[in-house]
Design a protein around this motif. Sequence first.
Motif, short mmCIF file in Angstrom:
data_model
loop_
_atom_site.label_atom_id
_atom_site.label_comp_id
_atom_site.label_asym_id
_atom_site.label_seq_id
_atom_site.Cartn_x
_atom_site.Cartn_y
_atom_site.Cartn_z
N ASN A 147 23.95 12.93 -42.08
CA ASN A 147 24.06 11.48 -41.92
C ASN A 147 24.72 11.13 -40.60
N LEU A 154 24.52 12.81 -37.97
CA LEU A 154 23.56 13.10 -36.90
C LEU A 154 22.43 12.07 -36.86
N GLY A 155 22.38 11.23 -37.87
CA GLY A 155 21.34 10.21 -37.90
C GLY A 155 20.00 10.72 -38.39
N VAL A 156 20.01 11.79 -39.18
CA VAL A 156 18.77 12.31 -39.76
C VAL A 156 18.26 11.28 -40.79
N PRO A 209 17.14 9.28 -43.99
CA PRO A 209 17.63 9.43 -45.36
C PRO A 209 16.76 10.34 -46.24
N LYS A 210 15.45 10.23 -46.11
CA LYS A 210 14.58 11.03 -46.99
C LYS A 210 14.72 12.52 -46.70
N LYS A 260 18.00 13.75 -48.07
CA LYS A 260 17.91 13.93 -49.51
C LYS A 260 17.25 15.27 -49.84
N ILE A 285 22.22 24.06 -38.08
CA ILE A 285 21.43 22.85 -37.77
C ILE A 285 21.11 22.84 -36.29
N ASP A 286 19.84 22.71 -35.95
CA ASP A 286 19.51 22.46 -34.55
C ASP A 286 18.55 21.28 -34.50
N LYS A 287 18.02 21.04 -33.32
CA LYS A 287 17.20 19.85 -33.14
C LYS A 287 15.96 19.83 -34.04
N TYR A 313 11.22 20.64 -52.24
CA TYR A 313 11.89 19.89 -51.19
C TYR A 313 11.99 20.61 -49.85
N LEU A 343 13.27 19.00 -39.20
CA LEU A 343 13.79 17.66 -38.91
C LEU A 343 12.77 16.85 -38.10
#
Lengths: 143, 450
Positions: A34, A36-38, A40-41, A44, A70-72, A121, A143
Motif C-alpha cells: 500500500n 508503494l501505491g500498488v 488494491p486488487k 489483495k 519486492i521489485d518493480k 491469486y 505488479l
Amino acid sequence: MGLSNSIIRQNYIIPADDFSLAGEASSSVKKMLNQLGVPPKTVKRVSIAMYEAEINAVIHAGGGTADVAIDKEKVLITINDEGPGIPDVELAMKEGFSTAPDSVREMGFGAGMGLPNIKRYADKLDIKTEVGKGTRVQITVLL
Amino acid sequence: MNEYFHSVTLDEEKCKGCTNCIKRCPTEAIRVRKGKARIIAERCIDCGECIRVCPYRAKKAITDPLEIIKNYKYKVAIPAPTIYGQFRAARSTNHLLTAFKLLGFDHVYEVAKAAEIVSNATRELMKKNNFRKPLISSACPAVVRLIQVRFPSLIDNILKLESPMELAARIVKDELVKNENMRIEDIGVFFITPCAAKVTSIKAPYESEKSCVDGAISIKDIYLKLLNALGEVKEEAEEQLVKSGFEGIRWASSGGESLALGTDNFLAVDGIHNVISILEELENDKLKDVDFIETLACQGGCLGGALTVENLYVAKTRIKKFIDMAKKNSVEDNSANIYEYDLLWTRNVEHKPIMQLDDDFEVAMQKLETLRTISEDLPGLDCGACGAPNCKALAEDIVRGNANETDCVFKLREKVRALTIQMMEIESMMPPVLDKDDKNSDKTDKKDKY
C-alpha cells in the motif's frame, strides 16, 4: 538514480502453532505494498495468497520462514518449512482436499482451500516438497 | 462544499496537545504540532473517536444550531432512530415526535420509517444473488470512508443504497410538493443527528452530488429543549405522527439493520477498532460464508454516537420500550411499496490512497527503504511525545518530509549526548601557543628543547 533494479527484501519467522500471530507477515507485506501505491486488487491477491501459505505452514509444518522480495515487476514470496512435506501435491491442489486435524478445522481453518486458493491469486506458484524434509512454496505475483 | 469538509474539528483553546486522540485515531489522522492537535483532512473519516476520548473536550463536531430552521418557511425534523433511546420522560413515539413541534418544527418524519424501506430494498437486492458477498452495510458513513482510505479492495462490497436519512428527506420533500403544493425551496429538512459522520455526509456527500437534507442538528444540542417540550405535551395533545415499525427503530442498535434482512447469515460489528479487525479478516478472504456485514463505528451502534446524551446501555434499555410498543401497535403500512424510489447511489466512492509514499513507484521504493531504516533506529516505545501516534508513524512522517528525526526525544537526547562528548573532546584540546601547562606531557618537553 540507478534504481531500476532495486529490491526490497523482508524476512519473517512464522511461529509454530500460534494462530493469533499467523497472518502478521502477510499484513506487514500488505502495508508495504500500500505504501508503494500498488493497486488494491493486486495487494489483495498478494496478501491472500501469502496468508494462506502462512497458515499452511502453521497448521501442517510447525511454522517456518517467509522471505519476501519486492521489485518493480513482481512480488516474490518464499515460504520454507521443515514439516512433513506433501506426499501428493496434485491431490493437495484439489479444492476441498484437506489433511488438517479436526481441531484446526473447527476453528474455520484447514478447509482444504489453501493451495488452490494460492494458485487462484498467484501468477506463478512453485512447490518443492520432500516427505519428511519439508516444503518450499514460492508465490509470484506480477505488479 | 469542498471534498475535505469535516464535521470533527478542534477547539484550539481547550487543546493541551496531549497524546490521547493521536493514539486512538483509527486512521492515524492526528498529529500534535506547536502544542495543538492537528487533523489531517485527507485521512479523517469523521468517526468521532477523538471527540469521545479527549479529556479536555477539545474535539468537537460542527453541527447546525436550531436557529437555522428559521431560514425556511416550512420546517421538518427527521430524527435518527437513536432519538427513541434518549428520554426517560417520553411516554410514546407520538409523544416524542409531537414534542418536536414545540421546538418550531412544522412536521416530523421518522428516519426509522425510511430505514424500513431501505431494508426492503436490501432484501430485494440480496434475493437477486448477483452481488459480491458479503455485502457491507453503508449505514455508517464513517465506515464507508474508512474503507475508502484503508480497505480499497472492499469498495465493491459496499451496499450502494441511499441512506435512510437521505431517503427520509426525499420522501418528505416529494410528499409536501405533491400533496401540499409547496415549493421545494420553502421546505427545510433537518436531520437530528447522533454523530459527526452524518453531518459530513450532508455537507460533503460521497454518494451523490448534493444531499437532500438541509442541515444537521445534534441530539445533544436540542436535548434540553426537547426534554422541556416533552413535559409540556399533554397526553391528549399527542399527534398521530408515528409511521415506523419496530424494524426501523431497531436500526439504532448494532445488529438492527441485519435483523431486518430475514437471514441469520449476517455479522454485526460495532466500535471502529472492532470494525477494522473484521474488515481485515474480510480482506484475507476469511468471511466468504457470510452474506451481510453490518459495521458501525460507534460502540453499540448509533445509540453510542458521540453527539448523544444518554449513556449507551441506558439508551439500549429505553429503546426496548419503543420497539415493544411498535411491535404491539404495528400500523398496517404498505407505504414501502408505494415509494418506487431508485435507491442506488448516483456515484461511486473512490479509493483515497493515504498510505502511498509517492506517485512514482521507484521513488516510493526508495522512500520505503529509508522508512524501514529510520523505523529500526527509533526506540519503538510509541510514546507519542513527537506528536505522531507511534514510532512507525513518525518514520513515515519523516520520509514524507513532515517531521525530523530529532522530533523523537530519545533521538534528540542521543544527539545532544554525542555533541556533548564531542565538545568535551574539543574543549580539552589546546592550541600550542596557549598551552602553558608545565606539568603537561612530553610535548612541552619537546618544545622546551627547541
